[in-house]
Design a protein around this motif. Structure first.
Motif, PDB file in Angstrom:
ATOM      1  N   ALA A 105       0.833  -1.199   0.000  1.00 18.35           N
ATOM      2  CA  ALA A 105       0.000   0.000   0.000  1.00 18.35           C
ATOM      3  C   ALA A 105       0.869   1.251   0.000  1.00 18.35           C
ATOM      4  N   ILE A 106       0.469   2.237  -0.831  1.00 14.65           N
ATOM      5  CA  ILE A 106       1.088   3.562  -0.835  1.00 14.65           C
ATOM      6  C   ILE A 106      -0.032   4.591  -0.833  1.00 14.65           C
ATOM      7  N   HIS A 107       0.316   5.860  -0.768  1.00 19.37           N
ATOM      8  CA  HIS A 107      -0.665   6.950  -0.717  1.00 19.37           C
ATOM      9  C   HIS A 107      -1.606   6.762   0.470  1.00 19.37           C
ATOM     10  N   ASP A 108      -1.045   6.481   1.620  1.00 15.79           N
ATOM     11  CA  ASP A 108      -1.851   6.180   2.794  1.00 15.79           C
ATOM     12  C   ASP A 108      -1.659   7.171   3.939  1.00 15.79           C
ATOM     13  N   ALA A 109      -0.872   8.212   3.737  1.00 19.14           N
ATOM     14  CA  ALA A 109      -0.499   9.116   4.826  1.00 19.14           C
ATOM     15  C   ALA A 109      -1.677   9.882   5.423  1.00 19.14           C
ATOM     16  N   GLN A 110      -2.757  10.087   4.666  1.00 17.49           N
ATOM     17  CA  GLN A 110      -3.881  10.856   5.179  1.00 17.49           C
ATOM     18  C   GLN A 110      -4.975   9.983   5.795  1.00 17.49           C
ATOM     19  N   ILE A 111      -4.723   8.703   5.914  1.00 14.61           N
ATOM     20  CA  ILE A 111      -5.720   7.799   6.486  1.00 14.61           C
ATOM     21  C   ILE A 111      -5.373   7.564   7.951  1.00 14.61           C
ATOM     22  N   ASN A 112      -6.371   7.716   8.840  1.00 10.61           N
ATOM     23  CA  ASN A 112      -6.099   7.453  10.252  1.00 10.61           C
ATOM     24  C   ASN A 112      -6.046   5.949  10.492  1.00 10.61           C
ATOM     25  N   GLU A 113      -5.706   5.551  11.715  1.00 10.92           N
ATOM     26  CA  GLU A 113      -5.515   4.131  12.030  1.00 10.92           C
ATOM     27  C   GLU A 113      -6.768   3.310  11.738  1.00 10.92           C
ATOM     28  N   ARG A 114      -7.921   3.830  12.063  1.00  8.29           N
ATOM     29  CA  ARG A 114      -9.175   3.099  11.805  1.00  8.29           C
ATOM     30  C   ARG A 114      -9.390   2.910  10.299  1.00  8.29           C
ATOM     31  N   GLY A 115      -9.134   3.951   9.535  1.00  6.94           N
ATOM     32  CA  GLY A 115      -9.281   3.861   8.089  1.00  6.94           C
ATOM     33  C   GLY A 115      -8.295   2.892   7.473  1.00  6.94           C
ATOM     34  N   LEU A 116      -7.045   2.904   7.972  1.00  7.59           N
ATOM     35  CA  LEU A 116      -6.050   1.950   7.483  1.00  7.59           C
ATOM     36  C   LEU A 116      -6.501   0.522   7.745  1.00  7.59           C
ATOM     37  N   GLY A 117      -7.100   0.300   8.920  1.00  9.04           N
ATOM     38  CA  GLY A 117      -7.589  -1.033   9.242  1.00  9.04           C
ATOM     39  C   GLY A 117      -8.622  -1.508   8.241  1.00  9.04           C
ATOM     40  N   SER A 118      -9.511  -0.619   7.853  1.00  3.77           N
ATOM     41  CA  SER A 118     -10.550  -0.965   6.883  1.00  3.77           C
ATOM     42  C   SER A 118      -9.950  -1.261   5.508  1.00  3.77           C
ATOM     43  N   VAL A 119      -9.098  -0.354   5.019  1.00  8.30           N
ATOM     44  CA  VAL A 119      -8.488  -0.538   3.701  1.00  8.30           C
ATOM     45  C   VAL A 119      -7.637  -1.802   3.685  1.00  8.30           C
ATOM     46  N   ASN A 120      -6.818  -1.987   4.728  1.00 10.40           N
ATOM     47  CA  ASN A 120      -5.969  -3.176   4.785  1.00 10.40           C
ATOM     48  C   ASN A 120      -6.801  -4.449   4.819  1.00 10.40           C
ATOM     49  N   GLY A 121      -7.924  -4.405   5.530  1.00  8.93           N
ATOM     50  CA  GLY A 121      -8.802  -5.575   5.584  1.00  8.93           C
ATOM     51  C   GLY A 121      -9.283  -5.981   4.205  1.00  8.93           C
ATOM     52  N   TRP A 122      -9.694  -5.009   3.421  1.00 12.43           N
ATOM     53  CA  TRP A 122     -10.165  -5.306   2.067  1.00 12.43           C
ATOM     54  C   TRP A 122      -9.039  -5.801   1.175  1.00 12.43           C
ATOM     55  N   LEU A 123      -7.894  -5.143   1.246  1.00 15.61           N
ATOM     56  CA  LEU A 123      -6.803  -5.495   0.337  1.00 15.61           C
ATOM     57  C   LEU A 123      -6.116  -6.806   0.687  1.00 15.61           C
ATOM     58  N   THR A 124      -6.209  -7.259   1.924  1.00 16.63           N
ATOM     59  CA  THR A 124      -5.518  -8.490   2.294  1.00 16.63           C
ATOM     60  C   THR A 124      -6.421  -9.706   2.277  1.00 16.63           C
ATOM     61  N   GLN A 125      -7.706  -9.534   1.967  1.00 21.45           N
ATOM     62  CA  GLN A 125      -8.611 -10.685   1.868  1.00 21.45           C
ATOM     63  C   GLN A 125      -8.347 -11.444   0.580  1.00 21.45           C
ATOM     64  N   ARG A 126      -8.624 -12.745   0.603  1.00 24.24           N
ATOM     65  CA  ARG A 126      -8.555 -13.570  -0.612  1.00 24.24           C
ATOM     66  C   ARG A 126      -9.858 -14.298  -0.773  1.00 24.24           C
ATOM     67  N   PRO A 127     -10.551 -14.229  -1.902  1.00 22.47           N
ATOM     68  CA  PRO A 127     -10.462 -13.084  -2.783  1.00 22.47           C
ATOM     69  C   PRO A 127     -10.854 -11.820  -2.026  1.00 22.47           C
ATOM     70  N   PRO A 128     -10.689 -10.619  -2.532  1.00 24.50           N
ATOM     71  CA  PRO A 128     -10.634 -10.199  -3.929  1.00 24.50           C
ATOM     72  C   PRO A 128      -9.260 -10.123  -4.559  1.00 24.50           C
ATOM     73  N   THR A 129      -8.169 -10.239  -3.827  1.00 21.73           N
ATOM     74  CA  THR A 129      -6.860 -10.070  -4.444  1.00 21.73           C
ATOM     75  C   THR A 129      -6.188 -11.425  -4.604  1.00 21.73           C
ATOM     76  N   ALA A 130      -6.901 -12.371  -5.138  1.00 23.87           N
ATOM     77  CA  ALA A 130      -6.537 -13.779  -5.104  1.00 23.87           C
ATOM     78  C   ALA A 130      -5.090 -14.090  -5.477  1.00 23.87           C
ATOM     79  N   THR A 131      -4.480 -13.344  -6.377  1.00 20.01           N
ATOM     80  CA  THR A 131      -3.131 -13.711  -6.796  1.00 20.01           C
ATOM     81  C   THR A 131      -2.048 -12.995  -6.015  1.00 20.01           C
ATOM     82  N   ALA A 132      -2.376 -11.952  -5.288  1.00 20.42           N
ATOM     83  CA  ALA A 132      -1.343 -11.132  -4.652  1.00 20.42           C
ATOM     84  C   ALA A 132      -1.318 -11.291  -3.145  1.00 20.42           C
ATOM     85  N   THR A 133      -0.138 -11.226  -2.598  1.00 25.10           N
ATOM     86  CA  THR A 133       0.023 -11.074  -1.164  1.00 25.10           C
ATOM     87  C   THR A 133       0.148  -9.584  -0.921  1.00 25.10           C
TER      88      THR A 133
END
Length: 158
Positions: A105-133
């Protein structure tokens, strides 16, 4: 050290080597290829300014302020997770479209800790990012990396 920027960019007070999509050059020992060409739209087509993504050593991709999908396979994707031009669903779809082996993840400096938790939750689930860690963003932790003899640091959570 020379600064490379889109040929159409207007950067007052800074001397740059202008590059366009498809251009190849070397910077700090890395082979770089410029891709894309325009900034993502924010609202009503604004801004429409120059923006390039950069494929580094045919392995790592930094898209800048866009979601341009390069034509080649990418090992490591630096995925924007916040910006006035970006929705989380677009970041997720971007990771799926590029299909990297791993993403940071980049472009994350303006997201507070709660927001980062939400974004990270979505991006680290499989699926939707089935091929990527996807390594979640966390400004307090980082991962050392070495590529072609150059040391660096990528932020990530453990």
């Amino acid at each position: 050290m020379p600064v490379h920027a889109p040929a159409d960019a207007d950067i007052p007070g800074l001397e740059v080597n202008g590059v366009s999509a498809g251009a190849e050059f070397t910077a700090a020992g890395f082979r770089i290829r410029a891709v894309g060409g325009r900034h993502a739209f924010i609202y009503g087509g604004q801004p429409d300014c120059a923006n390039l993504g950069y494929v580094i050593d045919d392995a790592l991709y930094h898209p800048g302020d866009s979601l341009h999908v390069p034509e080649q396979e990418i090992e490591t994707l630096l995925v924007p997770v916040h910006g006035s031009w970006l929705k989380t669903v677009e970041a997720i779809d971007f990771v799926k479209a590029v299909a990297p082996q791993r993403a940071f993840a980049i472009h994350d400096a303006q997201i507070n800790e709660r927001g980062l938790g939400s974004v990270n939750g979505w991006l680290t689930q499989r699926p939707p990012t089935a091929t990527a860690t996807c390594a979640p963003a966390n400004p307090s932790e980082s991962e050392e990396y070495r590529h072609n003899g150059v040391n660096g640091r990528l932020r990530r959570a453990g």
